[in-house]
Design a protein around this motif. Sequence first.
Motif, PDB file in Angstrom:
ATOM      1  N   GLU A  96       3.498 -13.142  -7.990  1.00 37.91           N
ATOM      2  CA  GLU A  96       2.629 -12.113  -7.373  1.00 37.91           C
ATOM      3  C   GLU A  96       2.792 -12.102  -5.689  1.00 37.91           C
ATOM      4  OE1 GLU A  96      -1.387 -12.531  -8.519  1.00 37.91           O
ATOM      5  OE2 GLU A  96      -0.983 -12.222 -10.630  1.00 37.91           O
ATOM      6  N   SER A  97       3.202 -13.114  -5.062  1.00 41.08           N
ATOM      7  CA  SER A  97       3.296 -12.939  -3.594  1.00 41.08           C
ATOM      8  C   SER A  97       4.869 -12.412  -3.280  1.00 41.08           C
ATOM      9  CB  SER A  97       3.297 -14.283  -3.100  1.00 41.08           C
ATOM     10  OG  SER A  97       4.394 -15.075  -3.480  1.00 41.08           O
ATOM     11  N   THR A  98       5.719 -12.223  -4.308  1.00 45.16           N
ATOM     12  CA  THR A  98       7.119 -11.558  -3.903  1.00 45.16           C
ATOM     13  C   THR A  98       6.897 -10.117  -3.565  1.00 45.16           C
ATOM     14  OG1 THR A  98       7.839 -13.218  -5.569  1.00 45.16           O
ATOM     15  CG2 THR A  98       9.325 -11.424  -4.792  1.00 45.16           C
ATOM     16  N   GLY A  99       6.211  -9.361  -4.314  1.00 46.89           N
ATOM     17  CA  GLY A  99       6.278  -7.905  -3.998  1.00 46.89           C
ATOM     18  C   GLY A  99       7.466  -7.279  -4.558  1.00 46.89           C
ATOM     19  N   PRO A 100       7.495  -5.876  -4.596  1.00 43.71           N
ATOM     20  CA  PRO A 100       8.614  -5.256  -5.128  1.00 43.71           C
ATOM     21  C   PRO A 100       9.791  -5.949  -4.475  1.00 43.71           C
ATOM     22  CG  PRO A 100       6.833  -3.694  -4.600  1.00 43.71           C
ATOM     23  CD  PRO A 100       6.537  -4.877  -4.028  1.00 43.71           C
ATOM     24  N   PHE A 101      11.023  -5.903  -5.414  1.00 41.74           N
ATOM     25  CA  PHE A 101      12.406  -6.248  -4.955  1.00 41.74           C
ATOM     26  C   PHE A 101      13.234  -5.621  -5.845  1.00 41.74           C
ATOM     27  CE2 PHE A 101      11.460  -9.547  -7.790  1.00 41.74           C
ATOM     28  CZ  PHE A 101      12.630 -10.130  -8.338  1.00 41.74           C
ATOM     29  N   TYR A 102      14.672  -5.416  -5.099  1.00 40.71           N
ATOM     30  CA  TYR A 102      15.719  -4.992  -5.946  1.00 40.71           C
ATOM     31  C   TYR A 102      16.638  -6.442  -5.872  1.00 40.71           C
ATOM     32  CZ  TYR A 102      20.350  -3.085  -6.845  1.00 40.71           C
ATOM     33  OH  TYR A 102      21.424  -2.662  -7.435  1.00 40.71           O
ATOM     34  N   CYS A 103      17.316  -6.595  -7.387  1.00 42.03           N
ATOM     35  CA  CYS A 103      18.273  -7.752  -7.486  1.00 42.03           C
ATOM     36  C   CYS A 103      19.396  -6.954  -7.646  1.00 42.03           C
ATOM     37  CB  CYS A 103      17.741  -8.649  -8.644  1.00 42.03           C
ATOM     38  SG  CYS A 103      18.840  -9.929  -8.972  1.00 42.03           S
ATOM     39  N   PRO A 104      20.562  -7.439  -6.652  1.00 38.68           N
ATOM     40  CA  PRO A 104      21.889  -6.663  -6.874  1.00 38.68           C
ATOM     41  C   PRO A 104      22.474  -7.283  -8.037  1.00 38.68           C
ATOM     42  CG  PRO A 104      21.858  -7.944  -5.196  1.00 38.68           C
ATOM     43  CD  PRO A 104      20.409  -7.768  -5.250  1.00 38.68           C
ATOM     44  N   THR A 154      18.620  -4.264 -10.924  1.00 37.26           N
ATOM     45  CA  THR A 154      17.332  -3.993 -11.396  1.00 37.26           C
ATOM     46  C   THR A 154      16.164  -4.122 -10.293  1.00 37.26           C
ATOM     47  OG1 THR A 154      17.895  -5.133 -13.699  1.00 37.26           O
ATOM     48  CG2 THR A 154      15.468  -4.712 -13.140  1.00 37.26           C
ATOM     49  N   VAL A 155      15.444  -3.276 -10.292  1.00 41.24           N
ATOM     50  CA  VAL A 155      14.492  -3.115  -9.473  1.00 41.24           C
ATOM     51  C   VAL A 155      13.224  -3.736 -10.278  1.00 41.24           C
ATOM     52  CG1 VAL A 155      12.483  -1.597  -8.406  1.00 41.24           C
ATOM     53  CG2 VAL A 155      15.021  -0.937  -8.382  1.00 41.24           C
ATOM     54  N   TYR A 156      12.393  -4.727  -9.389  1.00 38.42           N
ATOM     55  CA  TYR A 156      11.534  -5.459 -10.305  1.00 38.42           C
ATOM     56  C   TYR A 156      10.147  -5.120  -9.433  1.00 38.42           C
ATOM     57  CZ  TYR A 156      14.487  -8.548 -12.448  1.00 38.42           C
ATOM     58  OH  TYR A 156      15.721  -8.872 -13.237  1.00 38.42           O
ATOM     59  N   MET A 157       9.125  -4.523 -10.171  1.00 45.68           N
ATOM     60  CA  MET A 157       7.872  -4.103  -9.827  1.00 45.68           C
ATOM     61  C   MET A 157       6.830  -4.848 -10.438  1.00 45.68           C
ATOM     62  SD  MET A 157       8.984  -1.552  -7.893  1.00 45.68           S
ATOM     63  CE  MET A 157       7.191  -0.899  -7.522  1.00 45.68           C
ATOM     64  N   ASP A 158       6.079  -5.439  -9.494  1.00 48.85           N
ATOM     65  CA  ASP A 158       4.838  -6.215 -10.005  1.00 48.85           C
ATOM     66  C   ASP A 158       3.637  -5.312  -9.888  1.00 48.85           C
ATOM     67  OD1 ASP A 158       2.596  -7.942 -10.080  1.00 48.85           O
ATOM     68  OD2 ASP A 158       2.952  -9.216  -8.247  1.00 48.85           O
ATOM     69  N   ALA A 200       5.113   5.353  -4.841  1.00 48.33           N
ATOM     70  CA  ALA A 200       6.530   6.124  -5.149  1.00 48.33           C
ATOM     71  C   ALA A 200       7.331   5.985  -4.148  1.00 48.33           C
ATOM     72  CB  ALA A 200       6.389   7.653  -5.188  1.00 48.33           C
ATOM     73  N   TYR A 201       7.027   5.864  -2.826  1.00 48.72           N
ATOM     74  CA  TYR A 201       7.732   5.579  -1.612  1.00 48.72           C
ATOM     75  C   TYR A 201       8.230   4.286  -1.719  1.00 48.72           C
ATOM     76  CZ  TYR A 201       8.072   3.013   2.735  1.00 48.72           C
ATOM     77  OH  TYR A 201       8.676   2.084   3.849  1.00 48.72           O
ATOM     78  N   VAL A 202       7.547   3.367  -2.179  1.00 48.94           N
ATOM     79  CA  VAL A 202       8.089   1.814  -2.319  1.00 48.94           C
ATOM     80  C   VAL A 202       9.103   1.865  -3.447  1.00 48.94           C
ATOM     81  CG1 VAL A 202       7.272  -0.340  -3.046  1.00 48.94           C
ATOM     82  CG2 VAL A 202       5.691   0.909  -1.739  1.00 48.94           C
ATOM     83  N   ILE A 203       8.854   2.349  -4.632  1.00 45.56           N
ATOM     84  CA  ILE A 203      10.047   2.572  -5.384  1.00 45.56           C
ATOM     85  C   ILE A 203      11.397   3.178  -5.017  1.00 45.56           C
ATOM     86  CG2 ILE A 203      10.445   3.557  -7.848  1.00 45.56           C
ATOM     87  CD1 ILE A 203       7.577   3.259  -8.377  1.00 45.56           C
ATOM     88  N   ALA A 204      11.162   4.244  -4.377  1.00 47.73           N
ATOM     89  CA  ALA A 204      12.292   4.932  -3.874  1.00 47.73           C
ATOM     90  C   ALA A 204      13.015   4.002  -2.809  1.00 47.73           C
ATOM     91  CB  ALA A 204      11.840   6.224  -3.119  1.00 47.73           C
ATOM     92  N   HIS A 205      12.326   3.234  -2.024  1.00 48.10           N
ATOM     93  CA  HIS A 205      13.007   2.369  -1.231  1.00 48.10           C
ATOM     94  C   HIS A 205      13.735   1.187  -1.837  1.00 48.10           C
ATOM     95  CE1 HIS A 205      12.871  -0.360   2.704  1.00 48.10           C
ATOM     96  NE2 HIS A 205      12.802  -1.396   1.519  1.00 48.10           N
ATOM     97  N   GLU A 206      13.046   0.660  -2.919  1.00 46.64           N
ATOM     98  CA  GLU A 206      13.830  -0.198  -3.563  1.00 46.64           C
ATOM     99  C   GLU A 206      15.173   0.395  -4.154  1.00 46.64           C
ATOM    100  OE1 GLU A 206      13.402  -3.329  -3.136  1.00 46.64           O
ATOM    101  OE2 GLU A 206      11.322  -3.064  -2.066  1.00 46.64           O
ATOM    102  N   VAL A 207      15.058   1.440  -4.595  1.00 45.05           N
ATOM    103  CA  VAL A 207      16.181   2.164  -5.374  1.00 45.05           C
ATOM    104  C   VAL A 207      17.157   2.436  -4.097  1.00 45.05           C
ATOM    105  CG1 VAL A 207      17.203   4.490  -6.316  1.00 45.05           C
ATOM    106  CG2 VAL A 207      15.076   3.220  -7.197  1.00 45.05           C
ATOM    107  N   GLY A 208      16.746   2.615  -3.004  1.00 48.18           N
ATOM    108  CA  GLY A 208      17.604   2.847  -1.844  1.00 48.18           C
ATOM    109  C   GLY A 208      18.479   1.602  -1.715  1.00 48.18           C
ATOM    110  N   HIS A 209      17.943   0.399  -2.051  1.00 48.92           N
ATOM    111  CA  HIS A 209      18.669  -0.831  -1.947  1.00 48.92           C
ATOM    112  C   HIS A 209      19.764  -0.729  -2.832  1.00 48.92           C
ATOM    113  CE1 HIS A 209      16.736  -2.685   1.128  1.00 48.92           C
ATOM    114  NE2 HIS A 209      15.583  -3.084   0.527  1.00 48.92           N
ATOM    115  N   ALA A 234      15.325 -12.073  -2.697  1.00 48.55           N
ATOM    116  CA  ALA A 234      14.720 -10.661  -3.060  1.00 48.55           C
ATOM    117  C   ALA A 234      15.996  -9.589  -2.738  1.00 48.55           C
ATOM    118  CB  ALA A 234      13.628 -10.382  -2.230  1.00 48.55           C
ATOM    119  N   GLY A 235      15.888  -8.401  -2.909  1.00 54.40           N
ATOM    120  CA  GLY A 235      17.096  -7.572  -2.882  1.00 54.40           C
ATOM    121  C   GLY A 235      17.019  -7.156  -1.665  1.00 54.40           C
ATOM    122  N   GLY A 236      18.320  -7.198  -0.876  1.00 56.39           N
ATOM    123  CA  GLY A 236      18.457  -6.860   0.412  1.00 56.39           C
ATOM    124  C   GLY A 236      19.789  -7.182   0.650  1.00 56.39           C
TER     125      GLY A 236
END
Length: 280
Positions: free
Chosen positions: A118-126, A130-134, A154-163, A25-27
């Motif tokens: 489904e258990s992964t949740g939103p994540f960013y893959c460097p 790409t931001v992956y949104m379930d 929207a906060y969750v999406i913005a957080h992943e874009v932060g990555h 997961a993106g981090g």
Amino acid sequence: MKWRDRSGSSNVGRSSGGTGGKIAAGGGIGMILLLIMTLLGGGDLGSLFQNSVIDPGTSPSVQWTAEEEEMADFFSVVLADTEVVWGDIFKASGREYVQPKMMIYSGSIQSACGVAGESTGPFYCPTDQTVYMDLTFYKDLRTKYNVPGDFAMAYVIAHEVGHHIQNLTGILDEMEKIRQQVSKTEYNEYSVKLELQADYLAGVWANHVQGKGYLEEGDIEEALNAANAIGDDTLQKQTMGYTVPDSFTHGTSEQRVNWFRKGYELGDLSGSDTFGADDL
């Protein structure tokens, strides 16, 4: 959030699922100095990641409900807003913003970082930027976490874009170097600082969206409620009945709320140094 009748991003793809191997997961982590130097125009971090990205075309096998289609449209508009905001911020510092992709899926999907379910949740893959949104996570926010409201997502999406911002500025690259040098417990401490910085960047984005007149009454409260609901301590108490601070990777609820709020109030990168903060 005022999002209806506004254009979405052209960088969005949709998928009904896929297969694959282990997920990463993106981090990542690195020194905040890299972010400040890059975005404020000083220093040279070298070339940005030049990885291949997914085709944003829609999969013909996708069959979603009307509610899910509406969710996907909302995600696309939010991504478009991040493109404008971060494009302007990068341009002001003399740099070009490389827009991320977004893949919206239901079930499971294969990313360049592995398979997500489904258990992964939103994540960013460097690797593929790409931001992956379930879609399931949006429903979970309202039901499982009792956090209604579109701006919570929207906060969750913005957080992943932060990555993604951290990726472009070299911070995620530094992550891999540190991972090889420290223990798991020490690495978790860096990970918390990384995630809190992404929360701060999400707050900066929210400030700019507010300035464009897109926010409605209660939107910021929705984001703060989401940050509070997904803090490490809150989630551990819900699942285990107790907390294990050494295992925290994203920060406590209080920390996540505070850093999002700080980014929102300042609206710029001046307070984004989570790595140098004495007291998170």
